[in-house]
Design a protein around this motif. Sequence first.
Motif, PDB file in Angstrom:
ATOM      1  N   TYR A  36      14.806 -25.164  27.416  1.00 14.03           N
ATOM      2  CA  TYR A  36      14.084 -23.927  27.637  1.00 14.03           C
ATOM      3  C   TYR A  36      13.810 -23.272  26.281  1.00 14.03           C
ATOM      4  CZ  TYR A  36      14.827 -23.877  32.671  1.00 14.03           C
ATOM      5  OH  TYR A  36      14.799 -24.167  34.011  1.00 14.03           O
ATOM      6  N   GLN A  38      12.671 -19.506  24.433  1.00 13.47           N
ATOM      7  CA  GLN A  38      12.516 -18.058  24.604  1.00 13.47           C
ATOM      8  C   GLN A  38      11.844 -17.486  23.373  1.00 13.47           C
ATOM      9  OE1 GLN A  38      16.158 -15.750  24.956  1.00 13.47           O
ATOM     10  NE2 GLN A  38      15.154 -14.312  26.330  1.00 13.47           N
ATOM     11  N   GLU A  42      10.203 -12.241  25.372  1.00 17.59           N
ATOM     12  CA  GLU A  42       9.803 -12.892  26.616  1.00 17.59           C
ATOM     13  C   GLU A  42      10.989 -13.540  27.318  1.00 17.59           C
ATOM     14  OE1 GLU A  42       5.452 -14.188  24.750  1.00 17.59           O
ATOM     15  OE2 GLU A  42       6.501 -15.524  26.140  1.00 17.59           O
ATOM     16  N   GLY A  43      10.761 -13.950  28.562  1.00 23.28           N
ATOM     17  CA  GLY A  43      11.809 -14.647  29.294  1.00 23.28           C
ATOM     18  C   GLY A  43      11.877 -16.114  28.907  1.00 23.28           C
ATOM     19  N   LEU A  44      12.887 -16.787  29.407  1.00 23.51           N
ATOM     20  CA  LEU A  44      13.020 -18.221  29.148  1.00 23.51           C
ATOM     21  C   LEU A  44      11.905 -18.974  29.865  1.00 23.51           C
ATOM     22  CD1 LEU A  44      16.002 -17.162  28.581  1.00 23.51           C
ATOM     23  CD2 LEU A  44      16.708 -19.472  29.172  1.00 23.51           C
ATOM     24  N   PHE A  89      17.060 -23.356  24.208  1.00 25.96           N
ATOM     25  CA  PHE A  89      18.279 -23.552  24.984  1.00 25.96           C
ATOM     26  C   PHE A  89      18.255 -24.914  25.657  1.00 25.96           C
ATOM     27  CE2 PHE A  89      20.130 -19.321  24.935  1.00 25.96           C
ATOM     28  CZ  PHE A  89      19.050 -18.505  24.663  1.00 25.96           C
ATOM     29  N   ARG A  93      21.677 -29.341  34.970  1.00 19.05           N
ATOM     30  CA  ARG A  93      21.831 -28.993  36.377  1.00 19.05           C
ATOM     31  C   ARG A  93      22.386 -30.218  37.078  1.00 19.05           C
ATOM     32  NH1 ARG A  93      16.395 -27.953  39.233  1.00 19.05           N
ATOM     33  NH2 ARG A  93      16.408 -30.217  39.377  1.00 19.05           N
ATOM     34  N   THR A  99      21.950 -27.476  44.082  1.00 19.41           N
ATOM     35  CA  THR A  99      21.845 -26.088  43.672  1.00 19.41           C
ATOM     36  C   THR A  99      20.944 -25.988  42.464  1.00 19.41           C
ATOM     37  OG1 THR A  99      23.069 -24.185  42.818  1.00 19.41           O
ATOM     38  CG2 THR A  99      23.908 -26.344  42.240  1.00 19.41           C
ATOM     39  N   ASP A 100      20.396 -24.803  42.253  1.00 20.23           N
ATOM     40  CA  ASP A 100      19.588 -24.564  41.063  1.00 20.23           C
ATOM     41  C   ASP A 100      20.388 -23.903  39.959  1.00 20.23           C
ATOM     42  OD1 ASP A 100      16.771 -23.849  43.149  1.00 20.23           O
ATOM     43  OD2 ASP A 100      17.248 -25.675  42.045  1.00 20.23           O
ATOM     44  N   LYS A 101      21.704 -23.951  40.038  1.00 18.49           N
ATOM     45  CA  LYS A 101      22.531 -23.382  38.979  1.00 18.49           C
ATOM     46  C   LYS A 101      22.366 -24.191  37.708  1.00 18.49           C
ATOM     47  CE  LYS A 101      26.810 -22.674  40.077  1.00 18.49           C
ATOM     48  NZ  LYS A 101      28.138 -22.755  40.737  1.00 18.49           N
ATOM     49  N   LEU A 102      22.164 -23.502  36.616  1.00 20.54           N
ATOM     50  CA  LEU A 102      22.016 -24.137  35.316  1.00 20.54           C
ATOM     51  C   LEU A 102      23.205 -23.800  34.427  1.00 20.54           C
ATOM     52  CD1 LEU A 102      18.250 -23.361  34.627  1.00 20.54           C
ATOM     53  CD2 LEU A 102      19.235 -25.600  35.141  1.00 20.54           C
ATOM     54  N   PHE A 104      24.078 -23.628  30.468  1.00 21.96           N
ATOM     55  CA  PHE A 104      23.328 -23.541  29.217  1.00 21.96           C
ATOM     56  C   PHE A 104      24.197 -23.792  27.997  1.00 21.96           C
ATOM     57  CE2 PHE A 104      19.168 -21.916  30.309  1.00 21.96           C
ATOM     58  CZ  PHE A 104      19.345 -21.394  31.573  1.00 21.96           C
ATOM     59  N   GLY A 105      23.550 -24.249  26.950  1.00 22.53           N
ATOM     60  CA  GLY A 105      24.147 -24.212  25.628  1.00 22.53           C
ATOM     61  C   GLY A 105      23.973 -22.826  25.039  1.00 22.53           C
ATOM     62  N   THR A 106      24.449 -22.652  23.827  1.00 28.25           N
ATOM     63  CA  THR A 106      24.453 -21.332  23.195  1.00 28.25           C
ATOM     64  C   THR A 106      23.086 -20.902  22.679  1.00 28.25           C
ATOM     65  OG1 THR A 106      25.103 -22.375  21.135  1.00 28.25           O
ATOM     66  CG2 THR A 106      26.863 -21.456  22.492  1.00 28.25           C
TER      67      THR A 106
END
Lengths: 114, 118
Positions: A36, A38, A42-44, A89, A93, A99-102, A104-106
Amino acid sequence: GDSVTQMEGPVTLSEEAFLTINCTYTATGYPSLFWYVQYPGEGLQLLLKATKADDKGSNKGFEATYRKETTSFHLEKGSVQVSDSAVYFCALRIDSYNTDKLIFGTGTRLQVFP
Amino acid sequence: GAVVSQHPSWVICKSGTSVKIECRSLDFQATTMFWYRQFPKQSLMLMATSNEGSKATYEQGVEKDKFLINHASLTLSTLTVTSAHPEDSSFYICSASTLDRGSGNTIYFGEGSWLTVV
């Protein structure tokens, strides 16, 4: 547990330089992998993804290959532009969880100068 | 394309007060939305999964009584930080997913909301 590790930033490059942002993962299931981006204010946004081993995701000149043997999904671009300056990022998943849970890295900040 | 909008983008509140952050899907219906939190130089951490018409599912270690989530409609989820303290200062991001024909679920993120508790 499931996790994502990506290189710390900021990464500072001159325009037209080659970019690599490393990402490795740990997962108990069968993950899909994502990058992703950013942009400031703005959003991801989804940049690219790969859903199985050896898949290559690509978009806007960026590429990443899903390497199961090294549990990696490094992001590359052959020639960066100033407009690529953003935070990137890496995420996974676990599809078997339905599930759509992600996870993430830092995040890695990329700064490209003219 | 699909857009997820958060409001407010920035908020400053006093310790002990409550603050609400809204997450809206602008051109699609989202039965599930997700709330993440990001501390400086750290990952986005999933706080909870917001389900339309039912209770949210919280991740381990997240206080459900402190971070109230309401998903009253298919286009709106709200996160309320109750009795906020300076340690709650953070960047909060929501996401929503929609089923795209031929490509499966696509996840869209809001712009994020900066909360500063003073």
